[in-house]
Design a protein around this motif. Structure first.
Motif, PDB file in Angstrom:
ATOM      1  N   LEU A 202      -5.162  11.295  -2.995  1.00 22.33           N
ATOM      2  CA  LEU A 202      -5.965  10.857  -4.130  1.00 22.33           C
ATOM      3  C   LEU A 202      -6.810   9.539  -3.577  1.00 22.33           C
ATOM      4  O   LEU A 202      -6.202   8.681  -2.916  1.00 22.33           O
ATOM      5  CB  LEU A 202      -5.210  10.484  -5.249  1.00 22.33           C
ATOM      6  CG  LEU A 202      -4.624  11.648  -5.956  1.00 22.33           C
ATOM      7  CD1 LEU A 202      -3.620  11.008  -7.196  1.00 22.33           C
ATOM      8  CD2 LEU A 202      -5.613  13.004  -6.707  1.00 22.33           C
ATOM      9  N   PRO A 203      -8.185   9.330  -4.133  1.00 21.39           N
ATOM     10  CA  PRO A 203      -8.856   8.130  -3.548  1.00 21.39           C
ATOM     11  C   PRO A 203      -8.171   6.743  -3.837  1.00 21.39           C
ATOM     12  O   PRO A 203      -7.742   6.918  -4.978  1.00 21.39           O
ATOM     13  CB  PRO A 203     -10.190   8.489  -4.478  1.00 21.39           C
ATOM     14  CG  PRO A 203     -10.280   9.822  -4.503  1.00 21.39           C
ATOM     15  CD  PRO A 203      -8.813  10.318  -4.813  1.00 21.39           C
ATOM     16  N   GLY A 204      -8.096   6.150  -2.995  1.00 19.37           N
ATOM     17  CA  GLY A 204      -7.619   4.709  -3.182  1.00 19.37           C
ATOM     18  C   GLY A 204      -5.607   4.922  -2.954  1.00 19.37           C
ATOM     19  O   GLY A 204      -5.370   3.745  -3.138  1.00 19.37           O
ATOM     20  N   ASN A 205      -5.259   5.901  -2.862  1.00 16.76           N
ATOM     21  CA  ASN A 205      -3.813   5.896  -2.721  1.00 16.76           C
ATOM     22  C   ASN A 205      -3.615   5.263  -1.683  1.00 16.76           C
ATOM     23  O   ASN A 205      -3.878   5.015  -0.640  1.00 16.76           O
ATOM     24  CB  ASN A 205      -3.479   7.133  -2.613  1.00 16.76           C
ATOM     25  CG  ASN A 205      -1.766   7.390  -2.910  1.00 16.76           C
ATOM     26  OD1 ASN A 205      -1.197   6.666  -3.309  1.00 16.76           O
ATOM     27  ND2 ASN A 205      -1.275   8.652  -2.830  1.00 16.76           N
ATOM     28  N   ASP A 206      -2.046   4.580  -1.810  1.00 19.62           N
ATOM     29  CA  ASP A 206      -1.579   3.647  -0.718  1.00 19.62           C
ATOM     30  C   ASP A 206      -0.500   4.618   0.452  1.00 19.62           C
ATOM     31  O   ASP A 206      -0.041   5.405   0.235  1.00 19.62           O
ATOM     32  CB  ASP A 206      -0.375   2.711  -1.224  1.00 19.62           C
ATOM     33  CG  ASP A 206      -1.011   1.772  -2.465  1.00 19.62           C
ATOM     34  OD1 ASP A 206      -2.156   1.403  -2.144  1.00 19.62           O
ATOM     35  OD2 ASP A 206      -0.299   1.661  -3.620  1.00 19.62           O
ATOM     36  N   LYS A 207      -1.160   4.049   1.744  1.00 20.59           N
ATOM     37  CA  LYS A 207      -0.200   4.657   2.784  1.00 20.59           C
ATOM     38  C   LYS A 207       1.333   4.281   3.047  1.00 20.59           C
ATOM     39  O   LYS A 207       1.907   4.762   3.200  1.00 20.59           O
ATOM     40  CB  LYS A 207      -0.869   4.716   4.157  1.00 20.59           C
ATOM     41  CG  LYS A 207      -2.101   5.450   4.169  1.00 20.59           C
ATOM     42  CD  LYS A 207      -2.723   5.284   5.689  1.00 20.59           C
ATOM     43  CE  LYS A 207      -3.945   5.927   6.009  1.00 20.59           C
ATOM     44  NZ  LYS A 207      -4.568   5.940   7.087  1.00 20.59           N
ATOM     45  N   ARG A 208       1.488   2.769   2.468  1.00 22.98           N
ATOM     46  CA  ARG A 208       2.657   2.255   2.512  1.00 22.98           C
ATOM     47  C   ARG A 208       2.840   1.259   1.316  1.00 22.98           C
ATOM     48  O   ARG A 208       1.776   0.817   0.750  1.00 22.98           O
ATOM     49  CB  ARG A 208       2.511   1.404   3.952  1.00 22.98           C
ATOM     50  CG  ARG A 208       2.402   2.003   5.346  1.00 22.98           C
ATOM     51  CD  ARG A 208       2.052   1.107   6.158  1.00 22.98           C
ATOM     52  NE  ARG A 208       1.723   1.698   7.425  1.00 22.98           N
ATOM     53  CZ  ARG A 208       0.460   2.013   7.766  1.00 22.98           C
ATOM     54  NH1 ARG A 208      -0.648   1.748   6.964  1.00 22.98           N
ATOM     55  NH2 ARG A 208       0.255   2.727   8.719  1.00 22.98           N
ATOM     56  N   PHE A 209       4.149   1.529   0.874  1.00 27.39           N
ATOM     57  CA  PHE A 209       4.574   0.655  -0.203  1.00 27.39           C
ATOM     58  C   PHE A 209       6.011   0.355  -0.153  1.00 27.39           C
ATOM     59  O   PHE A 209       6.917   1.134   0.536  1.00 27.39           O
ATOM     60  CB  PHE A 209       4.199   1.396  -1.573  1.00 27.39           C
ATOM     61  CG  PHE A 209       4.889   2.615  -1.817  1.00 27.39           C
ATOM     62  CD1 PHE A 209       5.892   2.908  -2.448  1.00 27.39           C
ATOM     63  CD2 PHE A 209       3.843   3.686  -1.256  1.00 27.39           C
ATOM     64  CE1 PHE A 209       6.203   4.204  -2.515  1.00 27.39           C
ATOM     65  CE2 PHE A 209       4.520   5.198  -1.340  1.00 27.39           C
ATOM     66  CZ  PHE A 209       5.660   5.209  -2.317  1.00 27.39           C
ATOM     67  N   PHE A 210       6.432  -0.571  -1.017  1.00 26.33           N
ATOM     68  CA  PHE A 210       7.791  -0.876  -1.140  1.00 26.33           C
ATOM     69  C   PHE A 210       8.016  -0.172  -2.687  1.00 26.33           C
ATOM     70  O   PHE A 210       7.379  -0.108  -3.359  1.00 26.33           O
ATOM     71  CB  PHE A 210       8.126  -2.095  -1.184  1.00 26.33           C
ATOM     72  CG  PHE A 210       7.977  -2.986  -0.049  1.00 26.33           C
ATOM     73  CD1 PHE A 210       9.323  -2.994   0.838  1.00 26.33           C
ATOM     74  CD2 PHE A 210       6.926  -3.651   0.606  1.00 26.33           C
ATOM     75  CE1 PHE A 210       9.195  -3.412   2.207  1.00 26.33           C
ATOM     76  CE2 PHE A 210       6.848  -4.150   1.994  1.00 26.33           C
ATOM     77  CZ  PHE A 210       7.925  -4.122   2.447  1.00 26.33           C
ATOM     78  N   ALA A 211       9.587   0.102  -2.426  1.00 24.87           N
ATOM     79  CA  ALA A 211      10.096   0.682  -3.947  1.00 24.87           C
ATOM     80  C   ALA A 211      11.832  -0.158  -3.976  1.00 24.87           C
ATOM     81  O   ALA A 211      12.241  -0.350  -3.040  1.00 24.87           O
ATOM     82  CB  ALA A 211      10.284   1.912  -3.877  1.00 24.87           C
ATOM     83  N   LEU A 212      12.254  -0.007  -5.275  1.00 20.46           N
ATOM     84  CA  LEU A 212      13.579  -0.739  -5.556  1.00 20.46           C
ATOM     85  C   LEU A 212      14.162   0.265  -6.516  1.00 20.46           C
ATOM     86  O   LEU A 212      13.610   0.642  -7.472  1.00 20.46           O
ATOM     87  CB  LEU A 212      13.314  -2.111  -5.989  1.00 20.46           C
ATOM     88  CG  LEU A 212      14.743  -2.591  -6.216  1.00 20.46           C
ATOM     89  CD1 LEU A 212      15.665  -2.939  -4.962  1.00 20.46           C
ATOM     90  CD2 LEU A 212      14.442  -4.096  -7.047  1.00 20.46           C
ATOM     91  N   GLY A 213      15.273   0.694  -5.881  1.00 23.74           N
ATOM     92  CA  GLY A 213      16.123   1.613  -6.794  1.00 23.74           C
ATOM     93  C   GLY A 213      17.229   1.013  -7.024  1.00 23.74           C
ATOM     94  O   GLY A 213      17.753   0.043  -6.671  1.00 23.74           O
ATOM     95  N   ALA A 214      18.091   1.447  -8.077  1.00 22.69           N
ATOM     96  CA  ALA A 214      19.386   1.154  -8.637  1.00 22.69           C
ATOM     97  C   ALA A 214      19.940   2.276  -9.211  1.00 22.69           C
ATOM     98  O   ALA A 214      19.375   2.875 -10.133  1.00 22.69           O
ATOM     99  CB  ALA A 214      19.038   0.025  -9.693  1.00 22.69           C
ATOM    100  N   ALA A 215      21.081   2.416  -9.052  1.00 18.73           N
ATOM    101  CA  ALA A 215      22.026   3.738  -9.391  1.00 18.73           C
ATOM    102  C   ALA A 215      23.266   3.176  -9.835  1.00 18.73           C
ATOM    103  O   ALA A 215      23.896   2.098  -9.154  1.00 18.73           O
ATOM    104  CB  ALA A 215      22.060   4.760  -8.593  1.00 18.73           C
TER     105      ALA A 215
END
Length: 311
Positions: A202-215
């Protein structure tokens, strides 16, 4: 916009409350963990945080014991409600949004290699998982495991890739877990996702990003527990995405059952995809519109070492 912070806060408050209510020594899991936990000296009193290597969305701290093979079957059905759900699809049971067949083999007492294949965009992934710190009664209060994965999409969306190298994506993750009591375990998973081509395209989408999960898992009987799993990608593109390509944080709730050498989890999630590369990058299902689905995970350990497992 701030709902993900509230969910992470709820995880933290719940863990503090349960830790305050229960004291005493923490024991090992009494079923599958003889094949999952590393072989440490008795005085280390190493604690197994979870019963298997997988929850709903997340992987756990647990690695496969040297010479053992963990066989995984993970399934996501179709939407229960919404335009593609309801009685016409037997509330999603006629369809499958993703199917994952995977193998985890123990190379060492704290290191395993992983291989799997997903239906979702025909992703093939290869990974290494290394447990660098164990939680123990007289040592570290947490367990820390590092996970690295490489994914390849060899067939899907041929027109979206200019070169073959554009089909690769990578995940680096630290899994930090703690067993607060015999009944309650929790982990957080800071994650970095990198794709040679932004997915979805999609136009403008990030190639790289951080995420934080919790379980977290709360045991309600000796062999059954409630599992909650959540992740938030820190991506401006995803946070500001308008309809119809609006992104949502992946979340899952389920029941985990231990049955000897098996661990079985039945769950509901808005994530269509199973692999981290896919569900962190591309979850566009709105729970409020019934766009969530039934899923299950089956984990089975096989001892290929030629030696009987110690009880």
């Amino acid at each position: 916009m701030k709902k993900h912070y509230y969910l992470l806060l709820i995880f933290a408050l719940l863990s503090v409350k349960l830790n305050a209510q229960q004291t005493g020594k923490i024991s090992r899991e009494d079923s599958l963990m003889n094949a999952m936990a590393a072989a440490n000296p008795p005085q280390a009193a190493t604690t197994a945080i979870f019963a298997s290597s997988r929850l709903i969305l997340s992987e756990t701290n647990e690695t496969v014991k040297k010479g053992n093979l963990n066989f995984l079957v993970i399934h996501r059905f179709g939407d229960i409600g919404g335009p593609f759900g309801g009685g016409q699809s037997l509330f999603g049971l006629d369809n499958s949004s993703d199917i994952y067949i995977g193998f985890e083999y123990g190379l060492g007492q704290n290191l395993d290699i992983q291989f799997g294949r997903s239906k979702f965009q025909q992703l093939i992934d290869l990974g290494l998982k290394y447990n660098i710190v164990h939680q123990s009664n007289d040592g570290s209060p947490v367990a820390i495991t590092l996970l690295g994965k490489m994914g390849l999409k060899p067939y899907k969306n041929i027109g979206a890739f200019n070169a073959y190298s554009d089909r690769f994506a990578y995940v680096a993750q630290a899994i930090i877990g703690h067993k607060f009591s015999r009944a309650f375990s929790m982990q957080i998973t800071p994650t970095f996702v990198s794709s040679n081509t932004a997915q979805p395209a999609l136009p403008g989408n990030d190639k790289r990003f951080f995420a934080l999960g919790a379980a977290a898992r709360l045991k309600i009987t000796k062999r059954m527990g409630i599992v909650v799993d959540y992740a938030h990608p820190f991506s401006t593109f995803r946070s500001n995405s308008p309809a119809p390509d609006k992104f949502y944080d992946p979340i899952g709730v389920g029941i985990e059952v231990e049955t000897g050498g098996h661990v079985f989890t039945i769950n509901f999630s808005n994530a269509k995809a199973i692999s981290q590369t896919n569900y962190l990058s591309d979850t566009r299902s709105d729970i409020g519109k019934g766009e969530f689905r039934l899923g299950f995970t089956i984990s089975r350990i096989f001892d290929l070492s030629g030696h009987k497992s110690s009880k």
